[in-house]
Design a protein around this motif. Structure first.
Motif, PDB file in Angstrom:
ATOM      1  N   THR A 103      58.164  64.653  17.006  1.00 31.10           N
ATOM      2  CA  THR A 103      57.366  65.840  17.341  1.00 31.10           C
ATOM      3  C   THR A 103      57.619  66.749  16.142  1.00 31.10           C
ATOM      4  OG1 THR A 103      57.388  65.384  19.626  1.00 31.10           O
ATOM      5  CG2 THR A 103      57.180  67.626  19.101  1.00 31.10           C
ATOM      6  N   PRO A 195      58.446  63.314  35.115  1.00 28.66           N
ATOM      7  CA  PRO A 195      56.952  62.837  35.378  1.00 28.66           C
ATOM      8  C   PRO A 195      57.080  62.861  36.861  1.00 28.66           C
ATOM      9  CG  PRO A 195      58.335  61.405  33.730  1.00 28.66           C
ATOM     10  CD  PRO A 195      59.273  62.590  34.332  1.00 28.66           C
ATOM     11  N   LYS A 198      55.575  66.237  37.851  1.00 25.51           N
ATOM     12  CA  LYS A 198      54.477  66.509  37.075  1.00 25.51           C
ATOM     13  C   LYS A 198      53.236  65.824  38.126  1.00 25.51           C
ATOM     14  CE  LYS A 198      51.815  67.542  33.663  1.00 25.51           C
ATOM     15  NZ  LYS A 198      51.442  68.902  33.184  1.00 25.51           N
ATOM     16  N   PHE A 211      54.432  69.599  30.493  1.00 23.60           N
ATOM     17  CA  PHE A 211      54.337  68.253  30.086  1.00 23.60           C
ATOM     18  C   PHE A 211      55.285  67.591  30.586  1.00 23.60           C
ATOM     19  CE2 PHE A 211      56.635  70.670  26.887  1.00 23.60           C
ATOM     20  CZ  PHE A 211      57.442  69.631  26.615  1.00 23.60           C
ATOM     21  N   SER A 212      55.314  66.314  30.551  1.00 23.86           N
ATOM     22  CA  SER A 212      56.570  65.167  31.026  1.00 23.86           C
ATOM     23  C   SER A 212      56.989  64.469  29.806  1.00 23.86           C
ATOM     24  CB  SER A 212      56.099  64.494  32.019  1.00 23.86           C
ATOM     25  OG  SER A 212      55.014  63.562  31.740  1.00 23.86           O
ATOM     26  N   ASN A 213      56.581  64.449  28.720  1.00 24.69           N
ATOM     27  CA  ASN A 213      57.010  63.622  27.355  1.00 24.69           C
ATOM     28  C   ASN A 213      56.495  64.203  26.248  1.00 24.69           C
ATOM     29  OD1 ASN A 213      54.526  62.032  26.388  1.00 24.69           O
ATOM     30  ND2 ASN A 213      54.524  61.553  28.649  1.00 24.69           N
ATOM     31  N   TYR A 214      57.159  64.125  25.236  1.00 24.97           N
ATOM     32  CA  TYR A 214      56.822  64.884  23.799  1.00 24.97           C
ATOM     33  C   TYR A 214      55.652  64.024  23.107  1.00 24.97           C
ATOM     34  CZ  TYR A 214      60.358  68.066  24.011  1.00 24.97           C
ATOM     35  OH  TYR A 214      61.298  69.198  24.110  1.00 24.97           O
ATOM     36  N   ARG A 215      55.231  62.958  23.659  1.00 20.54           N
ATOM     37  CA  ARG A 215      54.009  62.415  23.175  1.00 20.54           C
ATOM     38  C   ARG A 215      52.722  63.143  23.503  1.00 20.54           C
ATOM     39  NH1 ARG A 215      52.925  57.410  20.784  1.00 20.54           N
ATOM     40  NH2 ARG A 215      54.936  57.555  19.857  1.00 20.54           N
ATOM     41  N   GLN A 216      53.012  63.473  24.895  1.00 26.25           N
ATOM     42  CA  GLN A 216      51.958  64.165  25.435  1.00 26.25           C
ATOM     43  C   GLN A 216      51.902  65.547  25.095  1.00 26.25           C
ATOM     44  OE1 GLN A 216      52.883  65.077  29.596  1.00 26.25           O
ATOM     45  NE2 GLN A 216      50.902  65.242  30.242  1.00 26.25           N
ATOM     46  N   ASN A 219      50.281  66.042  21.482  1.00 23.60           N
ATOM     47  CA  ASN A 219      48.805  65.962  21.742  1.00 23.60           C
ATOM     48  C   ASN A 219      48.021  67.034  21.880  1.00 23.60           C
ATOM     49  OD1 ASN A 219      48.934  63.075  20.824  1.00 23.60           O
ATOM     50  ND2 ASN A 219      48.722  62.210  22.956  1.00 23.60           N
ATOM     51  N   ILE A 220      48.819  67.708  22.995  1.00 22.62           N
ATOM     52  CA  ILE A 220      48.154  68.884  23.526  1.00 22.62           C
ATOM     53  C   ILE A 220      48.327  69.963  22.421  1.00 22.62           C
ATOM     54  CG2 ILE A 220      48.474  70.978  24.994  1.00 22.62           C
ATOM     55  CD1 ILE A 220      49.762  68.911  26.855  1.00 22.62           C
TER      56      ILE A 220
END
Length: 224
Positions: A103, A195, A198, A211-216, A219-220
């Motif tokens: 990230t 999660p 969430k 958010f619940s994870n850094y990939r998510q 993306n945001i």
């Protein structure tokens, strides 16, 4: 909503790594220093409500000295030894959340300024899981003179980044200290939640995003 964001700033504790990973390792340590932490936690609650100070460390030491019945010099030395330096070795065994380094690297490549703003000394976390090379600014609120949720450290961060508060997205794990602190300073805010929370909790309205994870999270921000 995030189209005007030019910088992303992060809390550290509980935001870049799971708090439970630290807490369970600290149980024997806390027991060994139980009397200290019993009073130190009282002092920190006061410090979270205190206006900006010219010497944060001295005032904190005086409060603890009153609690422990010792000199402020002794209290200040205990804080450094137990609460600051004494915890360093534990962070070397803790892993960050998945995709934290990715990230930071991606945000840097996309041209965002990146900052860390933490209530405890950032240097306490050693190399901070490799993110330091991607940071434009690393600040500890204690050196600034006021803990979150005071808007003062957020304002100092914005000035140091040479940006307007509304151009900064602040990421944290606490509604009270991170989200509301950032919001009151005029910044956008992001809240990391488990999660489970969430899925089953109501939408967190006080934060601009959750958010619940850094990939998510990435993306945001990138797709905004």
């Amino acid at each position: 909503m995030l189209a005007d964001i030019k910088a992303v700033a992060f809390d550290i504790d509980g935001t870049l790594y799971p708090s439970l990973s630290l807490y369970w390792r600290l149980v024997p340590y806390i027991i060994r220093h139980f009397r200290f932490y019993l009073h130190y936690n009282k002092v920190r609650k006061i410090m979270h409500r205190t206006a900006p100070l010219p010497d944060f460390y001295e005032y904190q030491a005086r409060l603890l000295a009153s609690e422990l019945g010792c000199s402020s010099k002794r209290a200040r030395a205990m804080i450094k030894l137990i609460a600051y330096d004494g915890l360093k070795k534990y962070f070397s065994k803790i892993k960050s959340f998945k995709n934290v380094l990715e990230t930071f690297k991606t945000l840097h490549e996309k041209g965002y300024k990146i900052a860390l703003l933490s209530d405890f000394p950032p240097e306490q976390k050693n190399e901070i899981w490799g993110v330091i090379p991607y940071c434009d600014l690393i600040l500890g609120t204690e050196k600034i003179g006021a803990l979150k949720p005071s808007k003062y450290p957020f304002g100092i961060m914005a000035m140091a980044l040479d940006l307007k508060p509304e151009q900064i997205l602040y990421v944290g794990n606490s509604i009270k200290f991170d989200v509301l602190g950032a919001n009151n300073a005029g910044m956008k805010s992001a809240l990391i939640v488990s999660p489970f929370k969430k899925i089953f909790s109501k939408k967190i309205k006080v934060a601009d995003i959750s958010f619940s994870n850094y990939r998510q999270f990435l993306n945001i921000v990138i797709q905004s």
